[in-house]
Design an enzyme around this catalytic site. Structure first.
Site, PDB file in Angstrom:
ATOM      1  N   TYR A   1     -24.093   0.550  67.323  1.00  0.00           N
ATOM      2  CA  TYR A   1     -24.013  -0.018  65.978  1.00  0.00           C
ATOM      3  C   TYR A   1     -23.767   1.106  64.974  1.00  0.00           C
ATOM      4  O   TYR A   1     -24.493   2.089  64.946  1.00  0.00           O
ATOM      5  CB  TYR A   1     -25.326  -0.708  65.587  1.00  0.00           C
ATOM      6  CG  TYR A   1     -25.638  -1.974  66.324  1.00  0.00           C
ATOM      7  CD1 TYR A   1     -24.696  -2.623  67.106  1.00  0.00           C
ATOM      8  CD2 TYR A   1     -26.906  -2.540  66.244  1.00  0.00           C
ATOM      9  CE1 TYR A   1     -25.004  -3.789  67.780  1.00  0.00           C
ATOM     10  CE2 TYR A   1     -27.230  -3.704  66.907  1.00  0.00           C
ATOM     11  CZ  TYR A   1     -26.274  -4.322  67.685  1.00  0.00           C
ATOM     12  OH  TYR A   1     -26.585  -5.478  68.356  1.00  0.00           O
TER      13      TYR A   1
ATOM     14  N   PRO B   1     -28.397 -15.535  64.289  1.00  0.00           N
ATOM     15  CA  PRO B   1     -29.110 -16.816  64.180  1.00  0.00           C
ATOM     16  C   PRO B   1     -28.690 -17.662  62.989  1.00  0.00           C
ATOM     17  O   PRO B   1     -28.956 -18.862  62.957  1.00  0.00           O
ATOM     18  CB  PRO B   1     -30.573 -16.388  64.047  1.00  0.00           C
ATOM     19  CG  PRO B   1     -30.510 -15.057  63.384  1.00  0.00           C
ATOM     20  CD  PRO B   1     -29.291 -14.399  63.964  1.00  0.00           C
TER      21      PRO B   1
END
Length: 367
Positions: free
Chosen positions: A99, A254
């Site tokens: 990342y 999510p």
């Protein structure tokens, strides 16, 4: 509860007003998180984490999230998100060695930033933090030794002697037995408290679980793409396998990378790579679902974001890790805790979401 956001001075007046509004909506939830036991064990491990975590995929990013230049303003926003999350009671942070910048392992990446943020909070109590990171199963990385070597590099970037959770980011193309052995070695060496996998199918999950079990080590988690509009883990057996084995499902994306918040409309789709996924046509199909989410939220004095995160938490054995780019988002996420949608509302949202075909996700059912 007073929240200290050290970066408030760089926020615009409109941003500060939005933060104040969300704080007013969620003020009772902040008290709930502090006063109640809002943690759960990851799988069969001894590691406890908050029921909602923070994903740090965007921290240091210079590509997917349209942060083509990682500047001081974005740095301060990420730091504010980190500090505000902790101040609100959310102490579980998920990162990965890949990342960050295009160089991935360069100076500006998510692990390095988290290490810096932790160090700068040293005057405050950070003992309760649970840091999770991931091993990249790159084709040239072979065997158990590669896992330990990568973990030590991650610990160096994080400036930590150990992490609470270490995960295999995706299955290796040459096999996974050596990688699983590496996870076990990391536990035995005291470099991690718990181990997990990510983007693993039900079969691979069972294999990893059985291999670690022979060494007396529990498999704590499987991190997969899971949201109200991307329920593939329910359809391919991953969720059922997690529940059966007692492995916690950690849900990334999510809120469907922002689409479930209602922020994007057909006339205002996201830019960059997300714009090619969440097209105006797709967003048009989303409107009935988004409208109902908003209505339900109003009944609870909750935002759409808080509703969809609560929907996931209500599935049981699921820990969502939405990404927080700034203090405002971090404050909003905590409002998903301390309450629960009714069974009828959960079923209704699922039914409406079936009309929306999922369009993104790693094909873990084929791995």
């Amino acid at each position: 509860m007073a929240l200290v956001v050290s970066s408030a001075t760089f926020l615009s007046l409109s941003q500060q007003k939005r933060i104040q509004r969300i704080r007013a909506i969620a003020s009772e939830d902040f008290a709930t998180v502090k006063s109640e036991e809002e943690k759960l064990k990851l799988g069969g491990s001894d590691l406890k984490v908050t029921k909602l975590g923070i994903g740090a995929w965007s921290w240091g990013d210079t590509s997917y999230w349209n942060n083509f230049q990682w500047d001081d303003r974005k740095l301060k926003s990420a730091k504010a998100a980190f500090n505000t999350s902790i101040d609100c009671g959310i102490t579980f942070f998920d990162t990965a060695e890949v990342y960050g910048s295009r160089a991935s392992f360069g100076a500006v990446n998510s692990e390095t930033l988290i290490g810096r943020f932790i160090k700068e909070r040293q005057q405050k109590n950070t003992a309760e933090l649970a840091i999770a990171t991931k091993f990249a199963a790159l084709p040239w990385r072979l065997g158990r030794g590669s896992v330990i070597a990568a973990l030590k590099d991650s610990l160096s970037r994080l400036d930590l002697s150990s992490v609470e959770l270490y995960q295999l980011h995706w299955p290796g193309i040459w096999g996974n037995k050596g990688y699983i052995d590496g996870l076990g070695d990391a536990v035995d060496m005291g470099l991690v408290k718990a181990v997990g996998v990510s983007n693993y199918s039900a079969k691979r999950l069972r294999d990893a679980y059985d291999q670690l079990k022979k060494r007396g080590i529990p498999l704590a988690s499987n991190q997969v793409n899971y949201s109200l509009i991307y329920r593939v883990p329910e359809e391919n057996g991953v969720k059922a396998a997690c529940d059966e084995l007692g492995v916690t499902l950690i849900a990334y994306s999510p809120i469907a990378q922002g689409v479930l918040t209602g922020k994007y409309m057909p006339e205002n789709p996201p830019s960059g790579p997300r714009g090619r996924i969440y097209t105006p046509e797709f967003l048009t199909k989303m409107q009935p679902l988004l409208s109902r989410i908003k209505e339900i939220g109003q009944n609870y004095s909750k935002t759409a974001t808080q509703v969809v995160l609560n929907w996931l938490i209500a599935q049981e054995n699921v820990v969502p890790i939405p990404g927080a780019k700034d203090a405002e988002q971090a404050q909003e996420f905590v409002g998903a805790l301390g309450w629960r949608l009714t069974d009828q509302e959960i079923a209704e949202l699922r039914s409406l979401a079936t009309e929306v075909k999922p369009v993104i996700g790693f094909p873990v059912e084929k791995l």
